[in-house]
Design an enzyme around this catalytic site. Structure first.
Site, PDB file in Angstrom:
ATOM      1  N   ARG A  90       0.866  -1.180   0.000  1.00  0.00           N
ATOM      2  CA  ARG A  90       0.000   0.000   0.000  1.00  0.00           C
ATOM      3  C   ARG A  90       0.903   1.229   0.000  1.00  0.00           C
ATOM      4  NH1 ARG A  90      -2.703  -0.522   4.932  1.00  0.00           N
ATOM      5  NH2 ARG A  90      -4.140  -1.956   3.899  1.00  0.00           N
ATOM      6  N   ARG A 160      -0.962   6.230   9.695  1.00  0.00           N
ATOM      7  CA  ARG A 160      -0.983   5.727   8.322  1.00  0.00           C
ATOM      8  C   ARG A 160      -1.259   6.836   7.308  1.00  0.00           C
ATOM      9  NH1 ARG A 160      -3.571  -0.362   8.834  1.00  0.00           N
ATOM     10  NH2 ARG A 160      -2.173  -1.084  10.472  1.00  0.00           N
ATOM     11  N   LYS A 221      -2.666   0.624  15.215  1.00  0.00           N
ATOM     12  CA  LYS A 221      -2.724   1.501  14.039  1.00  0.00           C
ATOM     13  C   LYS A 221      -3.421   2.812  14.380  1.00  0.00           C
ATOM     14  CE  LYS A 221      -6.887  -0.837  12.329  1.00  0.00           C
ATOM     15  NZ  LYS A 221      -7.458  -1.659  11.256  1.00  0.00           N
ATOM     16  N   LYS A 223      -5.093   6.427  12.395  1.00  0.00           N
ATOM     17  CA  LYS A 223      -5.522   6.977  11.109  1.00  0.00           C
ATOM     18  C   LYS A 223      -5.916   8.442  11.256  1.00  0.00           C
ATOM     19  CE  LYS A 223      -7.138   2.472   9.474  1.00  0.00           C
ATOM     20  NZ  LYS A 223      -8.299   1.676   8.976  1.00  0.00           N
ATOM     21  N   CYS A 441     -14.629  -4.022   0.663  1.00  0.00           N
ATOM     22  CA  CYS A 441     -13.194  -4.242   0.846  1.00  0.00           C
ATOM     23  C   CYS A 441     -12.750  -5.371  -0.094  1.00  0.00           C
ATOM     24  CB  CYS A 441     -12.885  -4.593   2.299  1.00  0.00           C
ATOM     25  SG  CYS A 441     -13.502  -6.212   2.806  1.00  0.00           S
ATOM     26  N   CYS A 447      -6.997 -11.393   1.044  1.00  0.00           N
ATOM     27  CA  CYS A 447      -6.908 -10.954   2.435  1.00  0.00           C
ATOM     28  C   CYS A 447      -6.941 -12.143   3.379  1.00  0.00           C
ATOM     29  CB  CYS A 447      -8.044  -9.998   2.772  1.00  0.00           C
ATOM     30  SG  CYS A 447      -7.982  -9.436   4.494  1.00  0.00           S
ATOM     31  N   CYS A 486     -14.774  -9.104   6.862  1.00  0.00           N
ATOM     32  CA  CYS A 486     -14.540  -9.375   8.279  1.00  0.00           C
ATOM     33  C   CYS A 486     -14.869  -8.109   9.050  1.00  0.00           C
ATOM     34  CB  CYS A 486     -13.080  -9.811   8.502  1.00  0.00           C
ATOM     35  SG  CYS A 486     -11.892  -8.446   8.530  1.00  0.00           S
ATOM     36  N   CYS A 490     -12.305  -2.206   7.015  1.00  0.00           N
ATOM     37  CA  CYS A 490     -11.676  -1.593   5.839  1.00  0.00           C
ATOM     38  C   CYS A 490     -12.680  -1.009   4.857  1.00  0.00           C
ATOM     39  CB  CYS A 490     -10.785  -2.612   5.131  1.00  0.00           C
ATOM     40  SG  CYS A 490      -9.401  -3.192   6.134  1.00  0.00           S
TER      41      CYS A 490
END
Length: 577
Positions: A90, A160, A221, A223, A441, A447, A486, A490
């Site tokens: 990414r 990110r 993470k 964002k 997603c 994935c 899931c 995303c």
């Protein structure tokens, strides 16, 4: 360093109250020599196409995930072969802006060195390569570096890719906002030289500190977005930190700062939940970077490093209290938040077709279903964008809704660019509003977290939903529909009017009650239902909506008003009850 952590804390103050073993990721980060690990050694190991256990995690900080094609996993197991390991990369593209020269280079790499030959536009306003084998990984990074792109900190426990509203109608404000998105991204990047050393054969430079991220980096993470009202195209409530642009007389003067949004959860774990971001107040432009760093360092020091499922900023705010977290940010930034300036979100979709900016330049937004740019029979999408790139004098802007804007087009160039787009299937006047308002997603086959289909399921699902809308004579309407494989968030299903979250093969949890502005979390309506039941439920609900709704009432508002689901007001309490 000991992997036990004994700390005490008064209720609502500072670091986490817990005594116990830290998450294994904390050991990996602590022993990584500032994200280097033994990645270089793994690159020379031709006995496997993958990376060792610790490096499997560490390559994420360099923008990659190790994956394999799950469609072929069982067959390879039968042949006693390891999974066909590859990586997904990414890129780091603050604000999603990419030049035509850069585009042609990534198009060429995708065609020649990836297993799928596609470019995938993502909800993080960037592109992904899928299916890059180990022998091509360094070439990938070096190719990107040669055109001024990297993938530093697009995954892992760091800040990110920074999003920025991409609809460039108010060009002057957008340009300023984009510049701040870039500044924030650079300010919060890891300072280690590990990326350059490993992938670009750079000079080895000893790292002694990470002034913002710390030697252990973040607990989870993180964002960040910059958003320009009235468009909420970046979905601020899906992000830890958001800067809402406030302008006066066409000039950016500062930001309202929203903290603590996030959508990921875990099926069956009531301690996890999606959460809206809280508005901390207004800051002038010259305090932006200090406030960004203060939020990040507060989360760095106070976040949960024992239970990664509760490690995101949203859980830290709920544990210590919003006022306590905000006061700590003010202390670290050396600045007290002012009262929030008024703003309003009206929608969050992309403006398709041609739009003229205030500078007289024209911008063409192309709908890219699921963000997948590939050449299909009678629809050569990837080749079409490359053809445009060969003649385009402006830039491209990837949107947080997986679409692509051909930006900065002069009046005399419009006809040629539109002709290329139409001849390659990039413009289709028959695409419905419903399809444009639907998103998924990646999920299967690449994935590793996917429990159910998403990208491959969505096109057919939209066909069926279009049929239902037509049946009930509301074809001119649309519902914000999102599917994820899931519960990790995303595809941002937890901000949809109808959100489907994969629970197993062909099984989804169905959530209802988001709104068109993207300011409300939906609530569970049906648990673990199959595709036929999903369509039956949508048929029944759309039938009611068509006959019982109030004037201009969106589907999500209707579902709450008539009691199909209760409104989620306070995430933790209302989401599960």
């Amino acid at each position: 360093m000991s992997n036990t952590d004994s700390k005490t804390q008064a209720l609502g103050q500072g670091p986490i109250i817990v005594e116990g073993t830290k998450a294994v990721n904390e050991r990996i980060k602590g022993e990584s020599n500032y994200l280097r690990g033994t990645i270089s050694d793994d690159l020379t190991d031709r006995m496997t196409g993958g990376f060792s256990a610790d490096n499997f995690q560490l390559i994420r900080f360099h923008g990659m995930y190790q994956q394999d094609d799950r469609d072929f996993r069982a067959e390879r197991q039968k042949q006693k072969l390891e999974p066909l390991h590859n990586v997904m990369l990414r890129a780091r593209m603050p604000g999603g802006i990419i030049t035509p020269t850069q585009w042609l280079a990534i198009d060429k790499f995708a065609q020649e060195h990836t297993s799928y030959g596609s470019i995938r536009l993502t909800t993080r306003q960037t592109f992904q390569f899928h299916g890059v084998l180990k022998p091509h990984i360094k070439l990938m990074h070096q190719t990107l570096n040669s055109i001024g792109i990297d993938s530093i900190a697009t995954a892992g426990d760091v800040n990110r890719n920074v999003l920025c509203t991409s609809n460039p109608v108010e060009s002057s404000v957008h340009q300023e906002a984009y510049q701040w998105a870039t500044k924030i991204s650079e300010h919060l990047l890891p300072k280690t030289n590990a990326y350059a050393e490993i992938w670009l054969d750079g000079e080895k430079v000893e790292t002694t500190e990470e002034p913002i991220l710390g030697s252990q980096y973040l607990p989870r993470k993180f964002k960040t977005t910059v958003v320009i009202p009235p468009q909420n195209d970046v979905d601020v409530h899906a992000n830890d930190l958001n800067f809402v642009a406030i302008s006066e007389n066409g000039k950016l003067v500062g930001f309202n700062v929203l903290v603590g949004g996030g959508l990921a959860m875990t099926h069956g774990d009531l301690s996890t939940y999606p959460r809206r971001a809280d508005d901390f107040g207004f800051v002038p432009l010259d305090k932006t970077l200090e406030v960004a760093a203060a939020v990040v360092t507060t989360q760095r020091d106070w976040g949960n490093r024992v239970n990664r499922k509760n490690a995101k900023t949203k859980y830290t705010l709920d544990r210590v209290g919003i006022d306590t977290f905000k006061a700590e940010v003010e202390k670290r930034a050396g600045h007290v938040f002012e009262a929030s300036r008024p703003y309003e979100f009206t929608d969050r979709g992309d403006r398709f077709g041609w739009v003229e900016g205030i500078d007289g330049k024209h911008h063409l937004t192309l709908f890219i279903e699921n963000g997948r740019l590939l050449d299909y029979p009678n629809k050569a999408l990837k080749s079409g964008v490359a053809k445009i790139a060969e003649i385009h004098a402006g830039d491209f802007r990837m949107t947080a809704n997986q679409n692509l804007i051909v930006a900065g087009v002069a009046q005399q160039d419009k006809a040629q660019i539109e002709q290329i787009a139409r001849s390659h299937g990039l413009i289709d006047d028959g695409v419905s509003s419903q399809r444009k308002d639907s998103m998924a997603c990646v999920a299967f086959p690449t994935c590793p977290l996917a429990m159910a289909e998403a990208e491959r399921y969505l096109p057919g699902l939209v066909d069926d939903v279009e049929g239902i809308l037509a049946k009930h004579e509301v074809s001119d309407e649309s519902i914000i529909l999102r599917v994820t494989g899931c519960p990790n968030g995303c595809g941002r299903a937890m901000l949809a009017e109808i959100g489907l979250v994969g629970k197993g093969p062909g099984k989804y949890n169905m959530y209802l009650g988001g709104n068109t502005e993207g300011t409300r979390i939906p609530k569970l309506y049906k648990d673990g239902i199959d595709e036929a039941t999903i369509l039956s439920e949508i048929d029944t609900l759309v039938g009611r909506w068509a006959t019982e709704r109030q004037a201009d009432e969106c589907f999500g508002d209707f579902a709450i008003r008539v009691g199909v689901v209760a409104e989620v007001i306070i995430s933790a309490r209302d989401f599960h009850v």
